[in-house]
Design a protein around this motif. Structure first.
Motif, mmCIF file in Angstrom:
data_model
loop_
_atom_site.group_PDB
_atom_site.id
_atom_site.type_symbol
_atom_site.label_atom_id
_atom_site.label_comp_id
_atom_site.label_asym_id
_atom_site.label_seq_id
_atom_site.Cartn_x
_atom_site.Cartn_y
_atom_site.Cartn_z
ATOM 1 N N ARG A 1 -15.759 44.162 55.357
ATOM 2 C CA ARG A 1 -14.454 43.896 55.974
ATOM 3 C C ARG A 1 -14.209 42.397 56.126
ATOM 4 O O ARG A 1 -13.103 41.915 55.881
ATOM 5 C CB ARG A 1 -14.349 44.615 57.313
ATOM 6 N N VAL A 2 -15.233 41.654 56.520
ATOM 7 C CA VAL A 2 -15.110 40.201 56.641
ATOM 8 C C VAL A 2 -14.809 39.594 55.271
ATOM 9 O O VAL A 2 -13.917 38.754 55.133
ATOM 10 C CB VAL A 2 -16.394 39.601 57.258
ATOM 11 N N THR A 3 -15.542 40.013 54.258
ATOM 12 C CA THR A 3 -15.328 39.498 52.904
ATOM 13 C C THR A 3 -13.914 39.797 52.423
ATOM 14 O O THR A 3 -13.232 38.922 51.877
ATOM 15 C CB THR A 3 -16.369 40.090 51.929
ATOM 16 N N ALA A 4 -13.447 41.008 52.645
ATOM 17 C CA ALA A 4 -12.096 41.386 52.224
ATOM 18 C C ALA A 4 -11.041 40.557 52.945
ATOM 19 O O ALA A 4 -10.058 40.115 52.334
ATOM 20 C CB ALA A 4 -11.865 42.868 52.480
ATOM 21 N N ALA A 5 -11.236 40.331 54.239
ATOM 22 C CA ALA A 5 -10.274 39.529 55.002
ATOM 23 C C ALA A 5 -10.217 38.100 54.476
ATOM 24 O O ALA A 5 -9.132 37.527 54.302
ATOM 25 C CB ALA A 5 -10.655 39.536 56.484
ATOM 26 N N LEU A 6 -11.376 37.521 54.198
ATOM 27 C CA LEU A 6 -11.420 36.143 53.712
ATOM 28 C C LEU A 6 -10.839 36.028 52.313
ATOM 29 O O LEU A 6 -10.086 35.097 52.017
ATOM 30 C CB LEU A 6 -12.852 35.615 53.753
ATOM 31 N N GLY B 1 -9.197 33.079 45.579
ATOM 32 C CA GLY B 1 -10.138 32.466 44.648
ATOM 33 C C GLY B 1 -11.447 32.024 45.269
ATOM 34 O O GLY B 1 -12.320 31.488 44.589
ATOM 35 N N ALA B 2 -11.613 32.265 46.559
ATOM 36 C CA ALA B 2 -12.796 31.772 47.265
ATOM 37 C C ALA B 2 -14.031 32.616 46.956
ATOM 38 O O ALA B 2 -13.947 33.815 46.726
ATOM 39 C CB ALA B 2 -12.553 31.767 48.768
ATOM 40 N N GLU B 3 -15.167 31.957 46.977
ATOM 41 C CA GLU B 3 -16.457 32.641 46.883
ATOM 42 C C GLU B 3 -16.960 32.836 48.309
ATOM 43 O O GLU B 3 -16.996 31.889 49.096
ATOM 44 C CB GLU B 3 -17.450 31.798 46.091
ATOM 45 N N ARG C 1 -6.598 28.934 58.189
ATOM 46 C CA ARG C 1 -6.122 30.190 57.608
ATOM 47 C C ARG C 1 -7.250 31.218 57.575
ATOM 48 O O ARG C 1 -7.058 32.396 57.861
ATOM 49 C CB ARG C 1 -5.571 29.957 56.206
ATOM 50 N N LEU C 2 -8.452 30.776 57.220
ATOM 51 C CA LEU C 2 -9.607 31.676 57.188
ATOM 52 C C LEU C 2 -9.936 32.191 58.589
ATOM 53 O O LEU C 2 -10.223 33.374 58.773
ATOM 54 C CB LEU C 2 -10.810 30.974 56.575
ATOM 55 N N ALA C 3 -9.891 31.300 59.570
ATOM 56 C CA ALA C 3 -10.179 31.698 60.955
ATOM 57 C C ALA C 3 -9.162 32.734 61.435
ATOM 58 O O ALA C 3 -9.533 33.707 62.107
ATOM 59 C CB ALA C 3 -10.177 30.473 61.863
ATOM 60 N N ARG C 4 -7.884 32.550 61.094
ATOM 61 C CA ARG C 4 -6.859 33.529 61.463
ATOM 62 C C ARG C 4 -7.123 34.879 60.798
ATOM 63 O O ARG C 4 -6.991 35.931 61.427
ATOM 64 C CB ARG C 4 -5.466 33.028 61.077
ATOM 65 N N ALA C 5 -7.514 34.849 59.531
ATOM 66 C CA ALA C 5 -7.810 36.087 58.809
ATOM 67 C C ALA C 5 -8.969 36.833 59.468
ATOM 68 O O ALA C 5 -8.928 38.061 59.601
ATOM 69 C CB ALA C 5 -8.123 35.795 57.343
ATOM 70 N N PRO D 1 -13.545 37.544 65.121
ATOM 71 C CA PRO D 1 -13.358 36.115 65.385
ATOM 72 C C PRO D 1 -14.666 35.361 65.148
ATOM 73 O O PRO D 1 -15.739 35.846 65.496
ATOM 74 C CB PRO D 1 -12.935 36.060 66.846
ATOM 75 N N GLY D 2 -14.544 34.217 64.501
ATOM 76 C CA GLY D 2 -15.735 33.450 64.158
ATOM 77 C C GLY D 2 -15.689 32.046 64.714
ATOM 78 O O GLY D 2 -14.621 31.495 64.965
ATOM 79 N N GLU D 3 -16.856 31.501 64.928
ATOM 80 C CA GLU D 3 -17.004 30.120 65.364
ATOM 81 C C GLU D 3 -17.283 29.284 64.124
ATOM 82 O O GLU D 3 -18.253 29.543 63.401
ATOM 83 C CB GLU D 3 -18.186 30.010 66.332
#
Length: 67
Positions: A17-22, A28-30, A50-54, A61-63
């Protein structure tokens, strides 16, 4: 490169789920997930905000860790 620590990421389903959100935020991100450390690294032309919002929108939520 942007690195996030995601305390709520504890299993393979979470990692997917985290990978899909990012990838949804930055197609194009790895994305590399380290479940043991609960960290995710995003490489490519990625906007950290943008990544943090995703991640937040996906319920993970990530630090952001320093470069």
């Amino acid at each position: 490169m942007v690195v996030f620590r995601i305390a709520g990421m504890s299993c393979g389903g979470c990692a997917r789920r985290v990978t899909a959100a990012l990838r949804g935020a930055e197609p194009g991100a790895e994305v590399q997930v380290d479940l043991q450390r609960r960290e995710v690294t995003v490489t490519g032309a990625a906007d950290a905000d943008r990544l943090a919002r995703a991640l937040r929108d996906a319920g993970y939520p990530g630090e952001r860790l320093p470069d």
